[in-house]
Design a protein around this motif. Structure first.
Motif, PDB file in Angstrom:
ATOM      1  N   ASP A 223       0.899  -1.114  -0.124  1.00 36.41           N
ATOM      2  CA  ASP A 223       0.172   0.040   0.112  1.00 36.41           C
ATOM      3  C   ASP A 223       0.789   1.161  -0.054  1.00 36.41           C
ATOM      4  O   ASP A 223       0.779   2.232  -0.722  1.00 36.41           O
ATOM      5  CB  ASP A 223      -1.108   0.022   1.239  1.00 36.41           C
TER       6      ASP A 223
ATOM      7  N   LYS B 115       1.033   3.588  -3.343  1.00 35.16           N
ATOM      8  CA  LYS B 115       0.515   4.804  -3.236  1.00 35.16           C
ATOM      9  C   LYS B 115       1.383   6.246  -3.075  1.00 35.16           C
ATOM     10  O   LYS B 115       1.193   7.240  -3.478  1.00 35.16           O
ATOM     11  CB  LYS B 115      -0.508   5.045  -1.880  1.00 35.16           C
TER      12      LYS B 115
ATOM     13  N   GLY C 237       1.775   7.003  -6.800  1.00 31.50           N
ATOM     14  CA  GLY C 237       0.520   7.431  -7.182  1.00 31.50           C
ATOM     15  C   GLY C 237       0.301   8.635  -6.906  1.00 31.50           C
ATOM     16  O   GLY C 237      -0.156   9.546  -7.902  1.00 31.50           O
ATOM     17  N   GLU C 238       0.706   9.078  -5.798  1.00 36.82           N
ATOM     18  CA  GLU C 238       0.285  10.399  -5.182  1.00 36.82           C
ATOM     19  C   GLU C 238       1.088  11.630  -6.026  1.00 36.82           C
ATOM     20  O   GLU C 238       0.892  12.618  -6.327  1.00 36.82           O
ATOM     21  CB  GLU C 238       0.817  10.825  -3.859  1.00 36.82           C
TER      22      GLU C 238
ATOM     23  N   LEU D 205      -4.843  -2.218  -6.315  1.00 33.11           N
ATOM     24  CA  LEU D 205      -4.349  -0.946  -5.956  1.00 33.11           C
ATOM     25  C   LEU D 205      -4.134   0.205  -7.071  1.00 33.11           C
ATOM     26  O   LEU D 205      -4.286   1.271  -6.884  1.00 33.11           O
ATOM     27  CB  LEU D 205      -2.847  -1.252  -5.271  1.00 33.11           C
TER      28      LEU D 205
ATOM     29  N   GLN E 190      -7.442   1.291  -8.050  1.00 32.81           N
ATOM     30  CA  GLN E 190      -8.024   2.514  -6.899  1.00 32.81           C
ATOM     31  C   GLN E 190      -7.267   3.975  -7.442  1.00 32.81           C
ATOM     32  O   GLN E 190      -7.780   4.993  -7.261  1.00 32.81           O
ATOM     33  CB  GLN E 190      -7.490   2.048  -5.742  1.00 32.81           C
ATOM     34  N   LEU E 191      -5.830   3.743  -7.732  1.00 31.58           N
ATOM     35  CA  LEU E 191      -5.279   4.950  -7.945  1.00 31.58           C
ATOM     36  C   LEU E 191      -5.759   5.569  -9.309  1.00 31.58           C
ATOM     37  O   LEU E 191      -5.560   7.066  -9.164  1.00 31.58           O
ATOM     38  CB  LEU E 191      -3.656   4.652  -8.120  1.00 31.58           C
TER      39      LEU E 191
ATOM     40  N   ARG F 133      -9.032   7.725  -9.063  1.00 34.10           N
ATOM     41  CA  ARG F 133      -8.766   9.000  -8.309  1.00 34.10           C
ATOM     42  C   ARG F 133      -9.196  10.124  -9.117  1.00 34.10           C
ATOM     43  O   ARG F 133      -9.032  10.463 -10.352  1.00 34.10           O
ATOM     44  CB  ARG F 133      -7.593   9.379  -7.623  1.00 34.10           C
TER      45      ARG F 133
END
Length: 353
Positions: free
Chosen positions: A101, A105, A108-109, A346, A349-350, A353
Motif C-alpha cells: 500500500d 500509493k 501514485g500521489e 491498488l 484504485q489509484l 482518483r
C-alpha cells in the motif's frame, strides 16, 4: 492418457502423494522419487506402495518421468489440476499488504502513471521467481487541459493533461514569426471545447465547429490547433506500453541447454513485443487473476513460461491494462496469485482518483 473423470475421485493417499510431488517441483525444480516421498508423507507408506500410486498418477497424465530419472515431475496437465483443485491460495500477510500500500500509493500521489506502473512491476518481480510485467493499453483518454509553449522560433511544446492524471508532451512546428498571442488563443479555444472529451471526440467536435472557428480565430491560430491535435493521432498503433522488471530472476536455476533456449525465446518475445497486446484480450475474458501454464500460454508457449495476470481499470471501469508475472512453470502460484490480484486492485484504485 488423461482421464479427467477420475481425477476428482483421487483418494486421500493419492492426492497427498501428488501434492507432495508438485510442491517439491515448485520448491526445487527437481524430480522426487518414491523413497524420498515415503519419508515425508503423513501416513507411513513403503517406497513400493508409493511407486504403485505414482504409476496410477502417471497413467492419468498428472506426472511423468523426465529422461531416465527414477523421480517424477508434474506435467502441465498436472500443474493445471493442482492449481484448480488442490492448491490452497491464501491471502497476503498484513505486513506485506501495508508495505505494498505504502509503496504504490507513494508513487501514485506523484501522478506519474509510468512511475506507478514501474513500481508495480518491480514489486511483483521482487516477491516472485519471475519478471513483473505491466502492459498499459494505448487509450484515447479524456482530456482535461492543453497548453502551447514556444521553445524555439519555429517550434512549440504541446502539453496535454488527461483526466486520469497522465501528462504527455509533444513538439510541433509553427510558422516563423508566429505571435505568442496565437499560441495563447489556440490553447484557450481548445480548452473551451475539449474538456471531458477523448481526442477522437475533440477532433470530431472541432470539425463540426469548423465554420464557427474560422470566424472566431485567425488562420495562424487555426494552424496551431490543427497541429496540436494531429500530433496525438500517431500511426493508429494499439501496441500500448510494456514495462518489464526483474528479467534477471529468470536466469536463476537454469538446469539444461533446453532451459537456456526457452529463456532466449522468451527474451525475444519480450524484446519485440510480439503480439503483446493480446495480453489485454486475455485479461478481459472474465474477472480476476488468470493463470496460463506452458503451452496454454499462446504468447510465450515456445518458451514454456507461465503467465499470471490480472486486469486494472480506469474511472469508467474499462480495462486499460494488465499486470502480472511471467516466469518458469514452477512459480510459487499460491503466493503470486494473491499478490497479482491485490496489486491490480491498488493500481485500479489509484487510476480511479
Amino acid at each position: 492418457m488423461n482421464h479427467p473423470e477420475s481425477l476428482y475421485a483421487l483418494d486421500d493417499r493419492s492426492r497427498e502423494i501428488f501434492r507432495r510431488i508438485v510442491e517439491c517441483y515448485l520448491e526445487t525444480g527437481a524430480p522426487v522419487g518414491s523413497r524420498n516421498l515415503s519419508r515425508i508423507l503423513t501416513a507411513a507408506l513403503s517406497p513400493a506402495s508409493v511407486r504403485n500410486v505414482m504409476a496410477d498418477l502417471e497413467a492419468m497424465g498428472l506426472i511423468y518421468a523426465p529422461h531416465t530419472s527414477a523421480g517424477r515431475l508434474p506435467t502441465e496437465f498436472g500443474l493445471r489440476f493442482f492449481i484448480d483443485s488442490v492448491m490452497e491460495i491464501g491471502d497476503i500477510a498484513e505486513e506485506e499488504r501495508r508495505r505494498m500500500d505504502a509503496e504504490v500509493k507513494a508513487i501514485g500521489e506523484n501522478r506519474s502513471i509510468e512511475s506507478l506502473f514501474t513500481e508495480a512491476s518491480q514489486m511483483l518481480s521482487a516477491m516472485s521467481r519471475g519478471a513483473g510485467v505491466v502492459l498499459s493499453a494505448k487509450v484515447d483518454a479524456r482530456l482535461k487541459h492543453i497548453d502551447f509553449v514556444r521553445i524555439e522560433p519555429t517550434r512549440a511544446l504541446v502539453v496535454l493533461v488527461a483526466e486520469n492524471g497522465t501528462v504527455e508532451n509533444r513538439v510541433i512546428d509553427v510558422p516563423r514569426g508566429l505571435p505568442t498571442a496565437s499560441l495563447t488563443a489556440a490553447g484557450n479555444y481548445l480548452n473551451a471545447h475539449i474538456l471531458g472529451r477523448t481526442l477522437a471526440e475533440a477532433r470530431a467536435e472541432l470539425e463540426r465547429l469548423r465554420e464557427e472557428r474560422r470566424r472566431e480565430i485567425d488562420e495562424l491560430t487555426d494552424r496551431v490547433i490543427a497541429a496540436g491535435l494531429a500530433t496525438w493521432s500517431g500511426n493508429g498503433s494499439r501496441e500500448g506500453t510494456l514495462i518489464v522488471r526483474g528479467v534477471s530472476n529468470l536466469l536463476e536455476d537454469l538446469r539444461a541447454a533446453e532451459d537456456i533456449e526457452r529463456l532466449r525465446l522468451l527474451f525475444d518475445d519480450l524484446e519485440t513485443k510480439t503480439d503483446i497486446i493480446q495480453l489485454l484480450g486475455l485479461a478481459e475474458q472474465g474477472e480476476g487473476v488468470k493463470i496460463f501454464i506452458g503451452s496454454e500460454n499462446k504468447l510465450f508457449s515456445l518458451s514454456g513460461s507461465s503467465l499470471v495476470v490480472a486486469p486494472f481499470r480506469d474511472t469508467g471501469d474499462r480495462v486499460v491494462g494488465v499486470l502480472g508475472v511471467i516466469g518458469p512453470t514452477r512459480l510459487n502460484y499460491a503466493r503470486v496469485v494473491p499478490a497479482v490480484n491485490y496489486t491490480a486492485q491498488l493500481v485500479t484504485q489509484l487510476l480511479g482518483r
